[in-house]
Design a protein around this motif. Sequence first.
Motif, PDB file in Angstrom:
ATOM      1  N   TRP A 356       0.673  -1.230  -0.291  1.00  0.00           N
ATOM      2  CA  TRP A 356       0.052  -0.100  -0.044  1.00  0.00           C
ATOM      3  C   TRP A 356       0.967   1.331   0.188  1.00  0.00           C
ATOM      4  O   TRP A 356       0.479   2.183  -0.807  1.00  0.00           O
ATOM      5  CB  TRP A 356      -0.825   0.010   1.434  1.00  0.00           C
ATOM      6  CG  TRP A 356      -2.035   0.840   1.155  1.00  0.00           C
ATOM      7  CD1 TRP A 356      -3.198   0.858   0.472  1.00  0.00           C
ATOM      8  CD2 TRP A 356      -1.961   2.428   1.699  1.00  0.00           C
ATOM      9  NE1 TRP A 356      -3.954   2.152   0.745  1.00  0.00           N
ATOM     10  CE2 TRP A 356      -3.008   2.822   1.272  1.00  0.00           C
ATOM     11  CE3 TRP A 356      -0.980   3.218   2.395  1.00  0.00           C
ATOM     12  CZ2 TRP A 356      -3.445   4.326   1.728  1.00  0.00           C
ATOM     13  CZ3 TRP A 356      -1.246   4.331   2.847  1.00  0.00           C
ATOM     14  CH2 TRP A 356      -2.019   5.023   2.654  1.00  0.00           C
ATOM     15  N   SER A 358       3.909   1.596  -0.985  1.00  0.00           N
ATOM     16  CA  SER A 358       4.649   1.666  -2.427  1.00  0.00           C
ATOM     17  C   SER A 358       3.733   2.199  -3.353  1.00  0.00           C
ATOM     18  O   SER A 358       4.093   3.105  -4.232  1.00  0.00           O
ATOM     19  CB  SER A 358       5.190   0.246  -2.748  1.00  0.00           C
ATOM     20  OG  SER A 358       5.873  -0.149  -1.669  1.00  0.00           O
ATOM     21  N   ILE A 359       2.447   1.712  -3.735  1.00  0.00           N
ATOM     22  CA  ILE A 359       1.503   2.466  -4.385  1.00  0.00           C
ATOM     23  C   ILE A 359       1.271   3.792  -4.308  1.00  0.00           C
ATOM     24  O   ILE A 359       1.513   4.457  -5.285  1.00  0.00           O
ATOM     25  CB  ILE A 359       0.348   1.466  -4.619  1.00  0.00           C
ATOM     26  CG1 ILE A 359       0.694   0.060  -4.853  1.00  0.00           C
ATOM     27  CG2 ILE A 359      -0.806   2.079  -5.470  1.00  0.00           C
ATOM     28  CD1 ILE A 359      -0.433  -0.876  -4.986  1.00  0.00           C
ATOM     29  N   THR A 381      -5.589   4.426  -4.157  1.00  0.00           N
ATOM     30  CA  THR A 381      -4.430   3.652  -4.111  1.00  0.00           C
ATOM     31  C   THR A 381      -5.530   2.237  -3.916  1.00  0.00           C
ATOM     32  O   THR A 381      -5.177   1.076  -4.360  1.00  0.00           O
ATOM     33  CB  THR A 381      -3.790   3.761  -2.872  1.00  0.00           C
ATOM     34  OG1 THR A 381      -3.107   5.022  -3.118  1.00  0.00           O
ATOM     35  CG2 THR A 381      -2.784   2.696  -2.498  1.00  0.00           C
ATOM     36  N   ILE A 385      -5.364  -1.382  -5.767  1.00  0.00           N
ATOM     37  CA  ILE A 385      -5.095  -2.725  -5.222  1.00  0.00           C
ATOM     38  C   ILE A 385      -6.026  -3.793  -5.603  1.00  0.00           C
ATOM     39  O   ILE A 385      -5.534  -5.026  -5.769  1.00  0.00           O
ATOM     40  CB  ILE A 385      -4.945  -2.398  -3.542  1.00  0.00           C
ATOM     41  CG1 ILE A 385      -3.472  -1.703  -3.328  1.00  0.00           C
ATOM     42  CG2 ILE A 385      -4.874  -3.799  -2.766  1.00  0.00           C
ATOM     43  CD1 ILE A 385      -3.434  -1.534  -1.813  1.00  0.00           C
ATOM     44  N   ALA A 409       2.663  -4.244  -8.057  1.00  0.00           N
ATOM     45  CA  ALA A 409       2.665  -3.201  -6.986  1.00  0.00           C
ATOM     46  C   ALA A 409       3.082  -1.890  -7.387  1.00  0.00           C
ATOM     47  O   ALA A 409       2.755  -0.685  -7.543  1.00  0.00           O
ATOM     48  CB  ALA A 409       3.219  -3.455  -5.597  1.00  0.00           C
ATOM     49  N   ALA A 412       1.159  -0.608 -10.445  1.00  0.00           N
ATOM     50  CA  ALA A 412      -0.109   0.375  -9.746  1.00  0.00           C
ATOM     51  C   ALA A 412       0.472   1.615  -9.409  1.00  0.00           C
ATOM     52  O   ALA A 412      -0.081   2.577  -9.711  1.00  0.00           O
ATOM     53  CB  ALA A 412      -0.594  -0.527  -8.715  1.00  0.00           C
ATOM     54  N   ARG A 413       1.675   1.462  -9.023  1.00  0.00           N
ATOM     55  CA  ARG A 413       2.386   2.887  -8.363  1.00  0.00           C
ATOM     56  C   ARG A 413       2.596   3.682  -9.626  1.00  0.00           C
ATOM     57  O   ARG A 413       2.225   5.141  -9.566  1.00  0.00           O
ATOM     58  CB  ARG A 413       3.676   2.504  -7.619  1.00  0.00           C
ATOM     59  CG  ARG A 413       4.544   3.935  -7.321  1.00  0.00           C
ATOM     60  CD  ARG A 413       5.861   3.268  -6.962  1.00  0.00           C
ATOM     61  NE  ARG A 413       6.727   4.537  -6.272  1.00  0.00           N
ATOM     62  CZ  ARG A 413       7.492   5.553  -7.286  1.00  0.00           C
ATOM     63  NH1 ARG A 413       7.491   5.074  -8.690  1.00  0.00           N
ATOM     64  NH2 ARG A 413       8.124   6.408  -6.779  1.00  0.00           N
ATOM     65  N   VAL A 416      -0.767   5.531 -10.531  1.00  0.00           N
ATOM     66  CA  VAL A 416      -1.868   5.872  -9.450  1.00  0.00           C
ATOM     67  C   VAL A 416      -2.349   7.231  -9.872  1.00  0.00           C
ATOM     68  O   VAL A 416      -3.418   7.787  -9.271  1.00  0.00           O
ATOM     69  CB  VAL A 416      -1.218   5.280  -8.034  1.00  0.00           C
ATOM     70  CG1 VAL A 416       0.062   6.496  -7.849  1.00  0.00           C
ATOM     71  CG2 VAL A 416      -2.320   5.711  -7.120  1.00  0.00           C
TER      72      VAL A 416
END
Length: 488
Positions: A356, A358-359, A381, A385, A409, A412-413, A416
């Motif tokens: 979480w 990291s994203i 975020t 996830i 992950a 996703a980052r 985001v």
Amino acid sequence: MSQPVVKITNLTLKYQHKPVLQDLNWTINRYENWLLCGESGSGKTSLARAIAGQAHSYGNIEIGFDPQSSLPAVVYYVANWFQFKDLEGQSNFYYQQRYNKQSTETTASVKAELESFGKKHGLLFNEVEPVLAALGFSELKDATLIQLSSGEHKKLQLVKAIWLKPQLLILDLPYNGLDVNSRQNLNTLLEEITEAGTQLILISNETELPVCIDRIAMIKAGQLVEISEEERSWNEIEANNLPVPSFLTEAIAPSSSAEIIKMIDVNISYGEKKVLKNINWEVKSGEKWVLHGHNGSGKSTLLSLICGDHPQAYANNFHLFGNKRGSGESIWEIKERIGLISPELHWYFDPSSTVWQSIVSGFYDSSGLFCDPGYSKKAQTDELISYFGLDEYKDTLMNELPLGKQRLALLARTIVKNPEILILDEPCQGLDQQQTTHFNNLVDELCKNGTTLIYVGHFEAQIPGCIEKRILLENGEVKSIESLIYTN
């Protein structure tokens, strides 16, 4: 009847306290060369490391080396990820460090690394020269380890393994980061060493394999299952069809400049070595580009200019978002409009952050989270996830996850904040086919909303369908720029 090379009985293994393999059995007979494929996170790497004696497991693993063979009686494992150290034994590098001149003085050269390896294993240096030439690595002997790209680091580990010719060689995702010619030449080298007596366990989901591979297995629910080539195709999983998170469907605000990127006679040199030579390139708002080129052609350096990570950007005629670099904008003002993923960013990312954290750190372009992001950022975020199937890993530390889950992950980052530009450098390394398709479908959807895309990928089958233009680098120069349509 000869003794099996590997005999595994009732192997049970946990990864970060979670069961991965359960009472697994596997026998590898002499002269067999295996492909181990399947879903990301199924336990392939854990099994490989257990065979190599690098992971604690329960059960029995017997290795039967051939006493009559002249090859080293060792199991040699080449990991997908290689962590090198500087001359003082430290490995705490940071992302932009490879562009720092002082850092090259604190890490060993490729030649020194090879000489040390050869001395340790009693190898003759002249015997590695043909391997270096085959993998296009001869000219990098004087480069330092910090200067190598991820693909070049992979090649260095493969060079060592092929030079050694162990009785049992395990290669974990060996094609990641390699260009087409390097993959073909690697397969030729693998065929040569298997003819000399080396046996292979190859972990890969790719289709371009050496002809010596004659057995295929997958791991399902903690068990190893031998399959045929036809069954391997049937086992391909359909991509998820989850709806794109709502905040990613918003149109990108048009840039104040029609040209997002403009390079005029850009040159980058390290001493006498020219890495980029007279680069001229324009990227207009909303265009979707693929950046191609062999390993070492200058792709990573070119991207580092765009992302604000390379100090020589200020010495060149280079415009970003309509502004000449060095005209007053900060590096953070540039980064807030860009979403970036690359093997090097993954390499140097803070492994002690949770998934979480990291994203959500993608909003701040930091490695880790250092502030309270607020409600809306937390909500975006959480949406990502769920979209990437990471709910159960939300509070798990990155270094407690398999590399494939770490990569999800970081993908996703990358998106985001729904950035104006997406720079995706080998984004699908470590992902299985389903995950790759899932992510590229998302990229196609984002690009419908005006996102500008620069995509680096060595596998044609992994290129998103939205790509419309290509720039090809060769030895630091623009070889060609063309329009194209992908139909995959």
